[in-house]
Design an enzyme around this catalytic site. Structure first.
Site, PDB file in Angstrom:
ATOM      1  N   GLU A 136      76.883 -84.403  93.237  1.00 37.87           N
ATOM      2  CA  GLU A 136      77.636 -85.615  93.604  1.00 37.87           C
ATOM      3  C   GLU A 136      79.144 -85.396  93.566  1.00 37.87           C
ATOM      4  O   GLU A 136      79.895 -86.247  93.116  1.00 37.87           O
ATOM      5  CB  GLU A 136      77.228 -86.779  92.684  1.00 37.87           C
ATOM      6  CG  GLU A 136      75.765 -87.130  92.839  1.00 37.87           C
ATOM      7  CD  GLU A 136      75.314 -88.226  91.883  1.00 37.87           C
ATOM      8  OE1 GLU A 136      74.533 -89.078  92.339  1.00 37.87           O
ATOM      9  OE2 GLU A 136      75.743 -88.222  90.721  1.00 37.87           O
TER      10      GLU A 136
HETATM   11  N1  IFG Z   1      72.113 -88.996  89.955  1.00 34.33           N
HETATM   12  C1  IFG Z   1      73.108 -88.338  89.115  1.00 34.33           C
HETATM   13  C2  IFG Z   1      72.975 -88.515  87.616  1.00 34.33           C
HETATM   14  C3  IFG Z   1      72.421 -89.877  87.227  1.00 34.33           C
HETATM   15  C4  IFG Z   1      71.160 -90.138  88.012  1.00 34.33           C
HETATM   16  C5  IFG Z   1      70.459 -91.397  87.512  1.00 34.33           C
HETATM   17  C6  IFG Z   1      71.827 -86.276  89.366  1.00 34.33           C
HETATM   18  C7  IFG Z   1      71.824 -84.778  89.490  1.00 34.33           C
HETATM   19  C8  IFG Z   1      71.484 -90.227  89.465  1.00 34.33           C
HETATM   20  N2  IFG Z   1      73.033 -86.894  89.399  1.00 34.33           N
HETATM   21  O1  IFG Z   1      70.772 -86.863  89.208  1.00 34.33           O
HETATM   22  O2  IFG Z   1      74.246 -88.330  87.009  1.00 34.33           O
HETATM   23  O3  IFG Z   1      73.387 -90.889  87.448  1.00 34.33           O
HETATM   24  O4  IFG Z   1      69.162 -91.495  88.030  1.00 34.33           O
END
Ligand code: IFG
Length: 538
Positions: A350
């Protein structure tokens, strides 16, 4: 008057009884006492999670754990002795038996023997051969990890009350037979997010106790994010004094960070249960907490406001600044020195605030840094766009059945740990009524977590490229150990079985049936599991 002849009886008794028969007295031949149906509550050898490779019940025998039972371990092996001590700790509370742990050399009473030198190649480092006979239970393995895995199986072959924290007056019988077992994948992981809400060392130790019962052998700790920094770094102390302090975390829920001593203690505690710690410092995104503590990590030198919400993708290290790479090198060096395990996880997910070209140049410099500190780099699957990820492990958290970037990286040699968010993310709600968790990847009931195959889940990512599986548990909505347990159990055993058991053993009805038996065990162990309506709880 009726006499019962148990075919297992001694000869003289049998002769006398037959004499009686000649006198016309009724004699009923009962099934052999030795194989008298094992007491109610004695688990079947076939009830283990994860499902073992080969189970051969022998109804003609059984083992009774008693006050004179000893645990005998491979002489000259402190590791085997430690496994014996751990098993004794697991068995003493409910039985009240002394269960001394002794070297095998001395003859002794009924025994549980933990022996090395199995000399069976196919067992590998974590496999074992367990045999249950009338006078001994024997667990043989090539390595101590296999002995430990065998003891986790043995605990499930004892009645559920073995998990009572206080003595239970009952017979402790193990059904006879043998089990040969070894894992399908080398990496079976769980993840805790200490950044959004900090979890204490004791809570993490409880989680290690429970995940290791299902032969999970890695615990990934998400130690930094936008809302908090949770691991002491000597060369950058404000990371924890500021961003591990009061008011940090989602909703500003609270301070907390692992001192180096606490981290090292966790590493030791985990290792004693054959769980390897995988620390994660997420970058170049998810860095707001680091930048609050050190504004020089931004490009404009201005500290951003602390964040206590749950947005993602808005922060980025300053890719063109040499300070950034000094910071990264210092952090990786200190973390590597604290981490005996082979992996350092550098996140990489992200990074929406990092331009694509900058992301690649960041990864080009940082991935080799991990190797320079003697570790193998782990990253979320976005790192696959970096050519330097060929020697790294990509953790697949995408929900899609195909991902061209990951497939290309696999073709270059990248190995993959499967954590598809719509099957393995334990922070997803079970269904829309679940009070905790998120739902962006969908609802995940037990069957959803179980009914997939890591080796066919993603196109062009086949079994040889897969190191294993991991079940992440993000803590945006979780605060306590009860919250962690409610989301992790009973879905974590599903992921554990996908990581350990042969694909041929994959069967929902069997798993659901075996899982039901863990309800009473979790109740006795005070594990706050979710009693999923998909399971008939024992
Ligand atoms: N995606 C984000 C996490 C967390 C997650 C919650 C990943 C690799 C959503 N990154 O999962 O930091 O916020 O379900």
């Amino acid at each position: 008057m009726r006499f019962y002849v148990a075919s297992g009886m001694a000869k003289p008794v049998l002769t006398r009884l037959l004499a009686l028969a000649v006198l016309g007295l009724p004699v009923v031949v009962a099934p052999a006492l030795a194989s008298a149906a094992t007491p109610p509550g004695t688990p079947a050898l076939t009830g283990v999670i994860p499902a073992p490779v080969q189970v051969t019940p022998d109804s003609g025998t059984r083992f009774r754990l008693g006050p004179r039972t000893v645990i005998r371990t491979q002489p000259g092996s402190p590791e085997a002795r430690a496994v014996g001590e751990r098993l004794a700790e697991d068995l003493r509370p409910a039985t009240g038996y002394p269960l001394p742990v002794l070297p095998i050399a001395r003859r002794a009473a009924p025994s549980i023997a933990l022996l090395l030198g199995a000399g069976e190649e196919r067992l590998g480092d974590e496999g074992y051969r367990l045999t249950v006979g009338a006078s001994a239970i024997t667990i043989r393995a090539n390595r101590p990890a296999g002995l430990f895995a065998g003891t986790r199986t043995l605990l499930q072959l004892l009645p559920a009350q073995i998990d009572s924290p206080t003595p239970v007056a009952r017979s402790w019988v193990v059904a006879g037979g043998s089990i040969v077992d070894h894992p399908r994948f080398a990496y079976r992981g769980a993840m805790l997010d200490l950044a959004r809400h900090f979890h204490t060392p004791d809570e993490i130790k409880s989680y290690i106790d429970e995940i290791s019962r299902f032969k999970v052998n890695h615990l990934h700790l998400h130690l930094s994010d936008d809302q908090g920094w949770r691991i002491q770094i000597d060369s950058w102390p404000r990371l924890t004094t500021v961003s591990g302090g009061p008011g940090t975390g989602v909703d500003g829920a609270g301070p907390g960070y692992l001192t180096k001593a606490q981290y090292s203690d966790l590493v030791r505690y985990a290792a004693a249960r054959f769980v390897t710690i995988v620390p994660e410092i997420d970058m170049p995104g998810h860095v707001n907490a680091a930048q609050v503590a050190y504004p020089e990590l931004t490009c404009d030198g201005v500290a951003p406001p602390p964040r206590t919400d749950t947005a993602v993708g808005y922060s980025s290290l300053c890719i063109g600044s040499e300070t950034t790479y000094r910071f990264v090198d210092d952090v990786l060096r200190e973390l590597a020195a604290l981490t005996p395990g082979p992996y350092l996880h550098i996140g990489g997910d992200e990074a929406h605030a990092t331009p694509e070209a900058d992301y690649r140049s960041f990864m080009a410099r940082v991935l080799p840094l991990v190797a320079r500190h003697g570790k193998t780099a782990f990253g979320w699957n976005e790192i696959a766009k970096s050519p330097e990820s060929a020697a790294a492990i990509a953790q697949y958290w995408d929900t899609a059945p195909a991902n061209a970037t990951v497939a290309a990286a696999v073709a270059r040699g990248t190995k993959v740990v499967m954590s598809p968010a719509n099957q393995a993310y334990l922070d997803m709600k079970y269904d829309r009524t679940t009070p905790l968790g998120l739902s962006w990847a969908g609802y995940i009931e037990v069957r959803t977590a179980y009914d997939w195959d890591p080796a066919t889940r993603v196109a062009a990512v086949d079994e040889p490229a897969i190191l294993g599986v991991e079940a992440p548990l993000w803590s945006e909505t979780l605060r306590t150990l009860d919250d962690i347990e409610f989301m992790a159990f009973p879905r974590l055993p599903a992921i554990a079985e996908l990581g350990w058991s042969a694909r041929a053993a994959h069967d929902w009805d069997s798993f659901a049936d075996r899982l039901g038996a863990h309800g009473p065990r979790w109740e006795l162990r005070n594990v706050n599991f979710y009693p999923s309506p998909q399971i008939t709880w024992g």
